[in-house]
Design a protein around this motif. Structure first.
Motif, PDB file in Angstrom:
ATOM      1  N   GLN A 129       0.998  -1.226  -0.013  1.00  0.00           N
ATOM      2  CA  GLN A 129       0.003  -0.028   0.024  1.00  0.00           C
ATOM      3  C   GLN A 129       0.929   1.309  -0.051  1.00  0.00           C
ATOM      4  O   GLN A 129       0.769   2.206   0.977  1.00  0.00           O
ATOM      5  N   VAL A 130       1.735   1.420  -0.818  1.00  0.00           N
ATOM      6  CA  VAL A 130       2.594   2.598  -1.074  1.00  0.00           C
ATOM      7  C   VAL A 130       1.779   3.687  -1.723  1.00  0.00           C
ATOM      8  O   VAL A 130       2.490   4.720  -1.429  1.00  0.00           O
ATOM      9  N   TRP A 131       0.822   3.681  -2.169  1.00  0.00           N
ATOM     10  CA  TRP A 131       0.023   4.733  -2.357  1.00  0.00           C
ATOM     11  C   TRP A 131      -1.194   4.790  -1.933  1.00  0.00           C
ATOM     12  O   TRP A 131      -2.362   5.445  -2.508  1.00  0.00           O
ATOM     13  N   ASN A 132      -1.292   4.468  -0.723  1.00  0.00           N
ATOM     14  CA  ASN A 132      -2.644   4.703   0.142  1.00  0.00           C
ATOM     15  C   ASN A 132      -2.533   6.145   0.619  1.00  0.00           C
ATOM     16  O   ASN A 132      -1.673   6.384   1.459  1.00  0.00           O
ATOM     17  N   MET A 133      -3.147   6.876   0.076  1.00  0.00           N
ATOM     18  CA  MET A 133      -3.447   8.223   0.218  1.00  0.00           C
ATOM     19  C   MET A 133      -3.679   8.851   1.657  1.00  0.00           C
ATOM     20  O   MET A 133      -3.427   9.916   1.917  1.00  0.00           O
ATOM     21  N   ASP A 134      -4.246   7.887   2.440  1.00  0.00           N
ATOM     22  CA  ASP A 134      -4.498   8.526   3.983  1.00  0.00           C
ATOM     23  C   ASP A 134      -3.126   8.439   4.724  1.00  0.00           C
ATOM     24  O   ASP A 134      -3.027   8.999   5.473  1.00  0.00           O
ATOM     25  N   TYR A 135      -2.215   7.504   4.459  1.00  0.00           N
ATOM     26  CA  TYR A 135      -1.169   7.184   5.187  1.00  0.00           C
ATOM     27  C   TYR A 135       0.352   7.437   4.461  1.00  0.00           C
ATOM     28  O   TYR A 135       1.028   8.065   5.208  1.00  0.00           O
ATOM     29  N   GLU A 139       7.618  10.492  -0.030  1.00  0.00           N
ATOM     30  CA  GLU A 139       8.540   9.666  -0.468  1.00  0.00           C
ATOM     31  C   GLU A 139       8.226   8.442  -1.243  1.00  0.00           C
ATOM     32  O   GLU A 139       9.128   8.060  -2.069  1.00  0.00           O
ATOM     33  N   TYR A 140       7.145   8.105  -0.947  1.00  0.00           N
ATOM     34  CA  TYR A 140       6.671   6.639  -1.710  1.00  0.00           C
ATOM     35  C   TYR A 140       6.027   7.082  -3.159  1.00  0.00           C
ATOM     36  O   TYR A 140       5.751   6.217  -3.899  1.00  0.00           O
ATOM     37  N   PHE A 141       6.194   8.188  -3.381  1.00  0.00           N
ATOM     38  CA  PHE A 141       5.597   8.915  -4.758  1.00  0.00           C
ATOM     39  C   PHE A 141       7.041   9.219  -5.491  1.00  0.00           C
ATOM     40  O   PHE A 141       7.081  10.036  -6.488  1.00  0.00           O
ATOM     41  N   LYS A 170      -3.459  15.774  -6.341  1.00  0.00           N
ATOM     42  CA  LYS A 170      -2.111  15.807  -6.124  1.00  0.00           C
ATOM     43  C   LYS A 170      -1.630  14.155  -6.555  1.00  0.00           C
ATOM     44  O   LYS A 170      -0.393  14.281  -6.846  1.00  0.00           O
ATOM     45  N   LEU A 171      -2.362  13.411  -6.738  1.00  0.00           N
ATOM     46  CA  LEU A 171      -1.918  11.943  -7.111  1.00  0.00           C
ATOM     47  C   LEU A 171      -1.251  12.001  -8.571  1.00  0.00           C
ATOM     48  O   LEU A 171      -0.370  11.624  -8.968  1.00  0.00           O
ATOM     49  N   LEU A 195      -7.820   9.871 -14.319  1.00  0.00           N
ATOM     50  CA  LEU A 195      -7.195  10.963 -13.865  1.00  0.00           C
ATOM     51  C   LEU A 195      -6.371  11.258 -15.320  1.00  0.00           C
ATOM     52  O   LEU A 195      -6.130  12.744 -15.564  1.00  0.00           O
ATOM     53  N   GLY A 196      -6.571  10.776 -16.494  1.00  0.00           N
ATOM     54  CA  GLY A 196      -6.089  11.054 -17.714  1.00  0.00           C
ATOM     55  C   GLY A 196      -4.643  10.467 -18.039  1.00  0.00           C
ATOM     56  O   GLY A 196      -4.109  10.818 -18.794  1.00  0.00           O
ATOM     57  N   ILE A 197      -4.342   9.657 -16.924  1.00  0.00           N
ATOM     58  CA  ILE A 197      -3.037   9.089 -17.354  1.00  0.00           C
ATOM     59  C   ILE A 197      -3.351   7.693 -17.894  1.00  0.00           C
ATOM     60  O   ILE A 197      -3.877   6.762 -17.551  1.00  0.00           O
ATOM     61  N   ASP A 198      -2.453   7.608 -19.177  1.00  0.00           N
ATOM     62  CA  ASP A 198      -2.863   6.243 -20.096  1.00  0.00           C
ATOM     63  C   ASP A 198      -1.753   5.205 -19.799  1.00  0.00           C
ATOM     64  O   ASP A 198      -0.786   5.486 -19.044  1.00  0.00           O
TER      65      ASP A 198
END
Length: 380
Positions: A129-135, A139-141, A170-171, A195-198
């Protein structure tokens, strides 16, 4: 020889699935001829606890109360002597030994992680869960990496999919310039594409990059000679579910070995026997490998059950497990409200077909990685 740095939830992470996927990612890449290391990033320094505190404040009163009581009981138990404390200490020692076996960097924190922004050819974020936006923190991005064309995600997991507009923006900003993006769940893929990312790829968890024979090499055989049902329960309702597992094991004439996250054993049924010598990641693998049946609510325990071709049953229908079970045609292994004892009967798994799908999943995921790490070399 390309150097690769991986950031995942690795530093002092006493979670079986978390450490085994970290091992799998580095092991796979190193066997492929790369030089791969986990970044030993102390996430507490990066604002993780602050983010977790914000989430806690949003919880309803009943959930907050349950959380506080559970943590108090855990603290109280840790001060006592006896089997529980012995098991916990031995488990943590085995975790620490395993963590050190995984190739890793020196320890970094938020203030100095930028020092390695130019040290590697590629930076991979994932899995878990490196992209869990709650926690998870920036750095994980890979915000500390200057050249975003060196940034790749592999099987990144989000867990929280219902994002507000601020979090969505933000993501998008954090990952839009990555060289390649892959996630572990269909919900995360759909969210990012919205989000528009292909060209977002859906890939297997790192533990499935290694085959059964490779896991056999490190699995520790359990001490018991009896046939047993292995239960690994980490979510809410652990006590009720562990009691169900006791009844199922008794009905099947099997010993029950039931564990949870280290330190939370008091959440299980009081009649469950503890394992004084502790259970590290290698012992965890051995328990799955040699079990007659497996009952769990864990994504990674389900994944290893599939790898070892075990009869298993799973609580919970979150996006992680649903994506996995749908892919393999195993949604019938989910325990419904009718109860575990009523569910286990007549659940035959055709592993001939499952293994064909596993091989295809493995191959397509490896293809994604190799393309991400090697494409564009002719222009360098």
């Amino acid at each position: 020889m390309k150097k690769i740095a991986i950031i995942t939830i690795y530093h002092k992470n006493y979670n079986y699935g978390g450490q085994l996927q970290a091992y799998a990612m580095t092991s796979f890449l190193n066997k492929k001829g790369y030089t791969a290391k986990q970044i030993d990033f102390d996430r507490v320094s990066g604002g993780f606890l602050k983010n977790k505190g914000k989430v806690f404040m949003k919880w309803p009163y009943s959930k907050k109360k349950e959380f506080i009581i559970n943590h108090f009981q855990r603290w109280k138990s840790s001060k006592n002597s006896g089997t529980f404390t012995m098991q916990y200490n031995n488990t943590i020692k085995k975790f620490d030994d395993f963590i050190l076996e995984i190739p890793h960097t020196s320890k970094y924190n938020k203030s100095n992680i930028s020092q390695i922004s130019d040290n590697y050819d590629f930076y991979i974020t994932g899995s878990d869960q490196v992209w869990n936006m709650d926690y998870c923190t920036d750095e994980y991005f890979l915000e500390f990496v200057k050249d975003k064309k060196k940034c790749i995600s592999y099987a990144a997991s989000m867990q929280v999919l219902d994002l507000g507009e601020t979090s969505r923006q933000k993501l998008f900003k954090q990952i839009k310039d990555y060289k390649a993006i892959s996630v572990r769940e269909s919900g995360a893929k759909n969210l990012i594409e919205s989000l528009g990312i292909d060209n977002v790829s859906l890939v297997c968890d790192p533990v499935m990059l290694l085959d059964k024979a490779q896991w056999d090499e490190i699995a520790k055989e359990p001490d018991t000679k009896k046939k047993y049902l292995f239960a690994y329960l980490i979510q809410r309702n652990k006590k009720e579910r562990s009691i169900e597992c006791e009844k199922l094991a008794d009905k099947l004439g099997l010993e029950l070995i039931c564990i949870t996250s280290p330190g939370w054993e008091n959440d299980l049924s009081s009649t469950i026997n503890q394992v004084p010598n502790g259970i590290g990641p290698k012992e965890f693998l051995g328990l799955i490998k040699n079990a007659e049946y497996i009952v769990t609510d864990s994504f990674h325990a389900v994944s290893f059950s599939i790898i070892f071709n075990k009869v298993f049953f799973s609580y919970g229908e979150d996006d992680r497990k649903i994506t996995l079970l749908n892919f393999f045609g195993l949604k019938n292994q989910i325990v419904k409200k009718s109860g575990l004892q009523e569910t286990y009967a007549n659940r035959v798994i055709d592993y001939l077909e499952v293994n064909k799908k596993l091989s295809a999943y493995n191959n397509s995921s490896i293809e994604y990685l190799e393309k991400a790490l090697n494409s564009g070399e002719e222009n360098d």
